[in-house]
Design a protein around this motif. Structure first.
Motif, PDB file in Angstrom:
ATOM      1  N   LEU A  77       4.246 -10.503  32.954  1.00 15.67           N
ATOM      2  CA  LEU A  77       4.429 -10.914  31.554  1.00 15.67           C
ATOM      3  C   LEU A  77       3.375 -10.249  30.673  1.00 15.67           C
ATOM      4  N   ASN A  78       2.170 -10.178  31.195  1.00 14.49           N
ATOM      5  CA  ASN A  78       1.082  -9.475  30.501  1.00 14.49           C
ATOM      6  C   ASN A  78       1.522  -8.048  30.136  1.00 14.49           C
ATOM      7  N   ASP A  79       2.079  -7.339  31.126  1.00 10.82           N
ATOM      8  CA  ASP A  79       2.522  -5.956  30.907  1.00 10.82           C
ATOM      9  C   ASP A  79       3.694  -5.884  29.932  1.00 10.82           C
ATOM     10  N   GLU A  80       4.636  -6.788  30.059  1.00 11.25           N
ATOM     11  CA  GLU A  80       5.814  -6.729  29.185  1.00 11.25           C
ATOM     12  C   GLU A  80       5.444  -7.042  27.735  1.00 11.25           C
ATOM     13  N   ILE A  81       4.530  -7.970  27.534  1.00 10.82           N
ATOM     14  CA  ILE A  81       4.092  -8.260  26.162  1.00 10.82           C
ATOM     15  C   ILE A  81       3.386  -7.041  25.576  1.00 10.82           C
ATOM     16  N   ALA A  82       2.654  -6.329  26.410  1.00 10.44           N
ATOM     17  CA  ALA A  82       2.021  -5.084  25.953  1.00 10.44           C
ATOM     18  C   ALA A  82       3.089  -4.036  25.604  1.00 10.44           C
ATOM     19  N   ASP A  83       4.143  -3.949  26.424  1.00  8.82           N
ATOM     20  CA  ASP A  83       5.252  -3.019  26.112  1.00  8.82           C
ATOM     21  C   ASP A  83       5.886  -3.372  24.770  1.00  8.82           C
ATOM     22  N   ILE A  84       6.082  -4.668  24.532  1.00 10.54           N
ATOM     23  CA  ILE A  84       6.660  -5.116  23.243  1.00 10.54           C
ATOM     24  C   ILE A  84       5.788  -4.625  22.097  1.00 10.54           C
ATOM     25  N   PHE A  85       4.493  -4.785  22.253  1.00 11.47           N
ATOM     26  CA  PHE A  85       3.559  -4.379  21.201  1.00 11.47           C
ATOM     27  C   PHE A  85       3.641  -2.869  20.953  1.00 11.47           C
ATOM     28  N   CYS A  86       3.683  -2.088  22.030  1.00 12.14           N
ATOM     29  CA  CYS A  86       3.772  -0.624  21.887  1.00 12.14           C
ATOM     30  C   CYS A  86       5.061  -0.225  21.171  1.00 12.14           C
ATOM     31  N   TYR A  87       6.181  -0.809  21.584  1.00 19.33           N
ATOM     32  CA  TYR A  87       7.460  -0.474  20.938  1.00 19.33           C
ATOM     33  C   TYR A  87       7.523  -1.003  19.515  1.00 19.33           C
ATOM     34  N   LEU A  88       6.946  -2.188  19.269  1.00 21.24           N
ATOM     35  CA  LEU A  88       6.920  -2.710  17.898  1.00 21.24           C
ATOM     36  C   LEU A  88       6.174  -1.740  16.984  1.00 21.24           C
ATOM     37  N   ASP A  89       5.055  -1.240  17.481  1.00 21.31           N
ATOM     38  CA  ASP A  89       4.265  -0.288  16.706  1.00 21.31           C
ATOM     39  C   ASP A  89       5.059   0.995  16.445  1.00 21.31           C
ATOM     40  N   LEU A  90       5.735   1.531  17.464  1.00 18.42           N
ATOM     41  CA  LEU A  90       6.533   2.758  17.270  1.00 18.42           C
ATOM     42  C   LEU A  90       7.720   2.492  16.347  1.00 18.42           C
ATOM     43  N   THR A  91       8.316   1.320  16.469  1.00 18.70           N
ATOM     44  CA  THR A  91       9.438   0.962  15.597  1.00 18.70           C
ATOM     45  C   THR A  91       8.977   0.899  14.145  1.00 18.70           C
ATOM     46  N   ALA A  92       7.823   0.288  13.927  1.00 11.26           N
ATOM     47  CA  ALA A  92       7.267   0.217  12.566  1.00 11.26           C
ATOM     48  C   ALA A  92       6.968   1.621  12.051  1.00 11.26           C
ATOM     49  N   GLN A  93       6.394   2.460  12.908  1.00  6.88           N
ATOM     50  CA  GLN A  93       6.098   3.832  12.477  1.00  6.88           C
ATOM     51  C   GLN A  93       7.388   4.584  12.140  1.00  6.88           C
ATOM     52  N   ALA A  94       8.424   4.377  12.939  1.00 11.10           N
ATOM     53  CA  ALA A  94       9.718   5.027  12.662  1.00 11.10           C
ATOM     54  C   ALA A  94      10.280   4.558  11.321  1.00 11.10           C
ATOM     55  N   ALA A  95       9.976   3.328  10.948  1.00  8.41           N
ATOM     56  CA  ALA A  95      10.442   2.779   9.668  1.00  8.41           C
ATOM     57  C   ALA A  95       9.459   3.077   8.534  1.00  8.41           C
ATOM     58  N   ILE A 131       6.483   1.991   8.174  1.00 11.65           N
ATOM     59  CA  ILE A 131       5.793   0.753   7.794  1.00 11.65           C
ATOM     60  C   ILE A 131       4.409   0.778   8.438  1.00 11.65           C
ATOM     61  N   ASP A 132       3.384   0.507   7.621  1.00 11.75           N
ATOM     62  CA  ASP A 132       2.031   0.374   8.159  1.00 11.75           C
ATOM     63  C   ASP A 132       1.931  -1.044   8.725  1.00 11.75           C
ATOM     64  N   LEU A 133       1.979  -1.130  10.054  1.00 12.56           N
ATOM     65  CA  LEU A 133       2.100  -2.437  10.700  1.00 12.56           C
ATOM     66  C   LEU A 133       0.897  -3.336  10.420  1.00 12.56           C
ATOM     67  N   GLU A 134      -0.294  -2.760  10.448  1.00 12.62           N
ATOM     68  CA  GLU A 134      -1.487  -3.585  10.193  1.00 12.62           C
ATOM     69  C   GLU A 134      -1.411  -4.216   8.801  1.00 12.62           C
ATOM     70  N   SER A 135      -1.122  -3.417   7.802  1.00  8.02           N
ATOM     71  CA  SER A 135      -1.017  -3.948   6.431  1.00  8.02           C
ATOM     72  C   SER A 135       0.117  -4.961   6.315  1.00  8.02           C
TER      73      SER A 135
END
Ligand SMILES: [Mg+2]
Length: 117
Positions: free
Chosen positions: A71-89, A91-95
């Protein structure tokens, strides 16, 4: 590592020839959301198995500790893909996260704790 540094490296690895060799623009936003949702599904499947331990239901082939680690690894995968998805859109995810977190805090009358740059 701060968030923007992570983001820059995440994209770099995605696009590098010795990384995933996959330009952000090679996928539509729908493709990125499909990948992100896939990772959410992987995490949810592990939580389903953790629930079996909680509810004393047989069927698990992995130990509780192994599942927690996955679960630790999968949550990290979610975070990585969320970040790439935001970049593709574009969107500055931090802001975006800080802004929305603060809007919700304001709505419920909670103190504003996060400051963006
Ligand atoms: Mg995964």
């Amino acid at each position: 590592v701060d968030f923007r540094e992570f983001s820059a490296n995440n994209r770099k690895r995605c696009e590098a020839h010795d990384g995933f060799n996959h330009k952000l623009s090679d996928w539509s936003l729908s493709d990125w959301f499909t990948a992100l949702t896939g990772e959410l599904g992987e995490a949810a499947n592990i939580v389903k198995k953790l629930n079996r331990y909680r509810d004393d239901i047989p069927g698990n082939e992995e130990s509780y500790i192994e599942l927690k680690s996955k679960l630790n690894d999968e949550i990290a995968d979610i975070f990585c893909y969320l970040d790439l998805t935001a970049q593709a859109a574009e969107i500055d995810l931090e802001s975006a996260v800080i802004s929305k977190f603060n809007k919700t805090s304001e709505r419920i009358g909670y103190p504003i704790l996060l400051k963006g740059d």
